[in-house]
Write an enzyme that holds these catalytic residues in place. Structure first.
Site, PDB file in Angstrom:
ATOM      1  N   ASP A 166      39.822 -40.158 -35.332  1.00 46.35           N
ATOM      2  CA  ASP A 166      39.926 -40.697 -36.948  1.00 46.35           C
ATOM      3  C   ASP A 166      38.983 -42.286 -36.807  1.00 46.35           C
ATOM      4  OD1 ASP A 166      40.989 -39.970 -39.671  1.00 46.35           O
ATOM      5  OD2 ASP A 166      41.886 -42.248 -39.045  1.00 46.35           O
TER       6      ASP A 166
ATOM      7  N   GLU B 162      35.305 -39.114 -36.700  1.00 47.08           N
ATOM      8  CA  GLU B 162      34.971 -38.629 -38.361  1.00 47.08           C
ATOM      9  C   GLU B 162      34.348 -39.566 -37.843  1.00 47.08           C
ATOM     10  OE1 GLU B 162      37.084 -39.163 -41.855  1.00 47.08           O
ATOM     11  OE2 GLU B 162      38.646 -40.004 -40.106  1.00 47.08           O
TER      12      GLU B 162
END
Length: 997
Positions: A666, A719
């Site tokens: 993330d 990401e």
């Protein structure tokens, strides 16, 4: 479990029935010493010639003892001394002595009052070792106060001349004249055998006479101090010979079994009590080496035993048949000196108010961590860090318990506290292992299920209670304690693991169903999810599930993206083994498991990682770099070895311990740029003057390289929302920017997601002005290995659900979703779809209630509309997985060819997907709400006919059922630069897949 009675444990404790005398003041002691000096000296002169034979010595000592005893009786208010190990008041009568001696002989107990200053038994090499044996034997046999007399003589002689004591005590007579003394002792013992009950014999049933304990003057030095603060460690005379004179013959009575007493030739004994400095540090919880003080240690005169047991009433050392009660030094400290040659295997019997427990001594064990562990931790290269730090139930040196270890280099001290010590860690001080910054303690008899935290003393002296950064299980939030755990799970996914490395992820079918476990089916546990989730996902045909962060997080509203327990699956749904069961069940159903991993930042909770040991530790020491501007969290210090190690090992941990098949990392962009969401002046350039976070780059490279090396078949997914060069390039291949690749396997294509959704949100009549938003992705499609994500982030916070983004009425919205999904599954790249979007849920997702499953209830009127979209998703996955052209060359330009990409006025896109053998699939999307008859498209001339493989407008999906039922044959008319062409009927707002017939 250690009970915690109300007693403070500071009161010195004598034997049963004893009266604890009041502590005389310094003035009283001085006065008493003056009054008794003359008669004591006279007694000493009378005693010296009387030592020629045992008979004369006994007679003389008896006389002297009576004289001194009488004087002591009249002066007990001032001459009374509370010495360490003093078992009774000095005014005890001969009758009381007689009663005690008879009682001990009858019971044949093995208890030895081994007190802090009781260095008395040191010279006993055998039951018949010295004249002290004779004195002790006669005292016990005659029931006379002779022993008491001797005990009172020693401190009196010390007050006048230390050397005179060496010339007049029976113990030193033994040292100088061993043979005559032994002979005399034998005769005396023989004469008194009938009445002495063999008290001088070294048997396991004898009890040491209590009177010699009075001789110990160790409590004398701090006599002027308050009783609670008295310490036996400071009294120098404790080292003198008279301190161990009389009970030498009784030492064997307390050393039963295989324990060996110390020969008289050994050097002068020392006080075993904890000294004032160590005592203060232990009480404050700031001692770096408690094991060097507590436990059992060889010292001159034998083995010193020291225990720190707050709230205990008594502590007794047990070794075989040896039972030695330690002296209560106050404030929870107990100590004693036993005349042993070496440290025996022993246990402690600890008495609390209302209970007694027998346990191992936590401070007798060697460290559970070796030099290699500490070296690797310091270097930041311990790839199995979770096996070294944290709480681990184990068997250490043959004893079961739990090893606690934590990294806190700035701490002044660390204590472990939990349910096993009633959240009072005073008596469980951890030791610092060299310069590693690691603190360690093995606690016997502590096992799984116990709650714990670390009590850390900060550099400024304040204290903080912290959860374990490497806890592998936690309490259910909002509770914050760590839980001791170990895994006994037996995996059944060997076949899955063996096959997952057959092909890299970017060359295999890879369609992902993203779910938030707590809200997918609210209220279900991991094991209950394991009964439903694998079947549901398998039925829809997805190859993988991606779990939003599973690691423990305190605030459910963060969806798991503000992690405090990096090594613990959230306990909201069950235990770590329950989570293993879920993963195992998915694997056995043929479904891979990805999980979101959050190494970019962590929350500021004061019980977690923030300023863990009182200073910035896991976060960067520069406040400008530590604070994350978007989320109010703290960023990790990726440049620190131990912090980088913490995160790299964490990535390996999830893959190895839980068989996770991939990590979606993330917020990578926030890690890569020093100026991420920061204004000028809020960030500092790197050493080259740039904005790249070089430490984060090195960390990501190391993490990827380590995971791929250790766990074949896994995939890491970034990401990353910027144009950073080489996110999915190998770490050793440098790009134009001069950096090696970050080493990820896949990257989320955030640009495609944003552009395509933006296009679909426009009314069809306006889409021709935004046509480039659907074609631009192919400009950079092969710069990285991409995943096309329709994730949770796109269906929350006012962004609306996927179907609600579409313009038009309900029919058009559903048709728009179907056409979009058909286009997405045909586009180069892997696919990811968030839960609820597979059946066109109209509402945004909420972690509070999850997907609107009621839309699929047959009793609901619009149920066919939602079920039709879900059926389409199932068929998309089925055809996709069976068609290599749609996934085999996702990262190779040879796998894609445009047919028409500029038909903006028609809102039409058409392209070919090819497999390595050149077998094509034709994908055509019509994003206009009109049917286009006989729409001509150029095609290769080597395909004799095409037939529909999938049509999103089919009636079973809820469409208008405009289809091409028959095979479509090419015509020799060139079109779109192709030698042949076909004419198709394009349904409204639909995507059609055709493949060779």
């Amino acid at each position: 479990m250690t009970p915690r009675p109300e007693s403070s444990g500071s009161r010195p404790k004598g034997t049963a029935g004893e009266k604890i005398p009041e502590q005389p003041t310094a003035a009283q002691q001085k006065s008493a010493a003056k009054k008794t000096a003359v008669p004591k000296q006279a007694a000493a002169k009378k005693a010296a010639p009387a030592k020629a034979t045992a008979k004369k010595a006994a007679a003389t000592k008896t006389t002297v003892g009576k004289t001194v005893a009488k004087k002591a009786a009249t002066k007990k208010a001032t001459a009374k001394k509370t010495a360490v190990g003093q078992p009774a008041a000095e005014t005890a009568t001969a009758a009381a002595k007689k009663t005690a001696a008879k009682k001990s002989a009858a019971k044949k107990a093995t208890t030895v009052k081994a007190t802090a200053a009781r260095t008395t038994a040191v010279k006993a090499a055998a039951p018949k070792a010295a004249a002290g044996d004779t004195v002790a034997g006669k005292a016990a046999a005659a029931k006379s106060p002779a022993a008491k007399t001797t005990a009172k003589k020693a401190p009196a002689k010390k007050a006048t001349a230390a050397k005179s004591a060496a010339a007049t005590t029976a113990a030193e007579a033994v040292a100088k004249k061993a043979t005559p003394a032994k002979a005399t002792a034998k005769k005396a013992a023989a004469k008194k055998a009938a009445t002495a009950k063999k008290t001088a014999t070294a048997t396991a049933t004898s009890t040491v006479a209590e009177s010699p304990a009075k001789k110990t003057p160790a409590g004398k030095a701090p006599a002027g101090k308050p009783v609670a603060k008295k310490s036996a460690a400071k009294k120098a005379p404790a080292r003198k010979a008279p301190a161990r004179k009389a009970p030498a013959g009784q030492a064997p009575a307390g050393v039963a079994g295989s324990a060996q007493v110390v020969p008289p030739e050994m050097e002068v004994a020392v006080s075993p009590a904890v000294d004032a400095v160590d005592r203060e540090r232990l009480l404050a919880g700031t001692h770096h080496a408690p094991h060097s003080v507590l436990g059992a240690h060889p010292v001159p005169g034998g083995i010193a035993f020291r225990a720190f047991r707050p709230y205990a009433l008594s502590v007794t050392v047990v070794s075989g048949e040896l039972r030695a009660e330690l002296h209560d030094d106050g404030e929870g400290f107990f100590s004693g000196l036993l005349p042993l040659r070496e440290v025996p295997a022993y246990r402690l019997v600890v008495e609390y108010e209302g209970t007694v427990l027998e346990t191992e001594d936590a401070y007798r064990f060697l460290p559970t961590l070796g030099d290699l562990d500490l070296h690797l931790i310091g270097e930041g290269r311990h790839e199995e860090l979770w096996t070294a730090l944290g709480a681990h139930p184990m068997t250490h040196e043959g004893v079961t318990g739990t090893r606690f270890a934590v990294w806190a280099p700035n701490a002044r001290g660390v204590r472990v506290t939990g349910t096993f010590n009633f959240w009072d860690g005073t008596g469980h001080v951890m030791r610092s292992l060299g310069s590693s910054g690691v603190w360690e303690l093995f606690l016997p008899d502590v096992g799984e299920g116990e709650l714990y935290k670390f009590e850390i003393t900060r550099p400024d002296g304040s204290k903080t209670l912290r959860a374990d950064p490497l806890a592998r299980r936690t309490e259910v939030p909002p509770a914050t304690s760590s839980v001791i755990t170990s895994s006994a799970y037996e995996w059944g996914d060997a076949e899955w693991l063996a096959g997952r490395a057959e092909a890299p992820a970017h060359e295999a079918p890879f369609s992902v169903y993203e779910i938030h476990l707590p809200s997918w089916r609210p209220g279900l546990t991991y094991r209950q999810l394991a009964e439903q989730l694998p079947g549901y996902v398998k039925n829809l045909g997805f190859t993988h599930v991606e779990l939003m962060p599973v690691a423990e997080h305190p605030f459910g509203g963060s969806w798991g993206y503000q992690v405090t327990g990096f090594y613990a699956p959230t306990s909201r749904l069950g235990t770590p083994d329950d989570f293993r069961y879920l993963v195992d069940s998915l694997h056995r159903a043929g479904i891979g498991v990805l999980m979101d991993w959050v190494p970019a930042h962590f929350p500021r909770d004061d019980w977690a990682l923030a300023e863990f040991d009182g200073r910035p530790l896991y976060e960067h020491e520069d406040p400008l770099r530590a604070a994350h501007p978007d989320w109010g969290t703290l960023e990790f210090d990726f440049g620190r070895n131990e912090v980088r190690n913490f995160l790299v090992a964490n990535a390996v941990y999830w893959c190895e311990e839980f068989h996770i098949d991939g990590l979606r990392v993330d917020a990578v962009a926030s890690m890569l740029y020093l100026d991420y969401s920061r204004e000028p002046g809020q960030w500092t350039p790197n050493e080259h003057g740039g904005r790249e976070n070089l430490d984060a780059v090195a960390f990501l490279q190391e993490m990827n390289a380590t995971v791929y090396r250790r766990v074949p078949g896994v995939v890491t997914i970034a990401e990353e929302s910027t144009a950073w060069d080489g996110v999915t390039r190998a770490t050793h291949h440098k790009g134009p920017s001069g950096f090696g690749g970050l080493g990820f396997g896949l990257k989320w294509n955030m640009g495609w997601m944003h552009d395509s959704l933006q296009y679909m949100s426009h009314e069809p009549v306006h889409r021709k002005y935004h046509h480039g938003e659907m074609t631009f992705s192919m400009v950079y499609a092969y710069s990285e290995n991409y995943v096309l994500p329709i994730s949770h982030d796109e269906v929350v916070h006012g962004k609306r659900s996927l179907v609600s983004k579409m313009p038009g009425d309900w029919w058009q919205q559903r048709a728009g979703v179907r056409s979009y999904l058909g286009y997405m599954w045909a586009h180069p790249g892997k696919q990811l779809l968030f839960m609820g979007q597979e059946f066109a849920q109209g509402a945004e997702w909420s972690e509070a209630h999850g997907p609107d499953w009621w839309l699929l209830d047959p009793g609901y009127g619009a149920e066919p509309d939602h079920r039709g979209v879900r059926d389409l998703v199932r068929d998309l996955n089925t055809v996709y997985r069976a068609t290599p052209a749609l996934w085999r060359l996702d990262t190779d330009p040879a796998g894609f060819e445009w047919i028409v990409g500029d038909a903006a006025d028609d809102n039409v896109l058409a392209f070919l997907r090819l497999d390595p053998e050149g077998v094509p699939v034709l994908a055509v999307s019509n994003f206009a709400p009109v049917t286009r008859q006989d729409y001509r498209l150029g095609v290769p001339d080597d395909v004799p006919a095409w037939h529909e493989a999938l049509n999103t407008d089919a009636a079973r999906y809820g469409g208008s059922d405009v289809i091409n039922p028959d095979p479509v044959k090419p015509e020799p008319q060139s079109w779109h630069g192709r030698p042949a062409s076909i004419r198709l009927t394009l349904p409204p707002l639909a995507t059609v897949w055709l493949r060779p017939a």
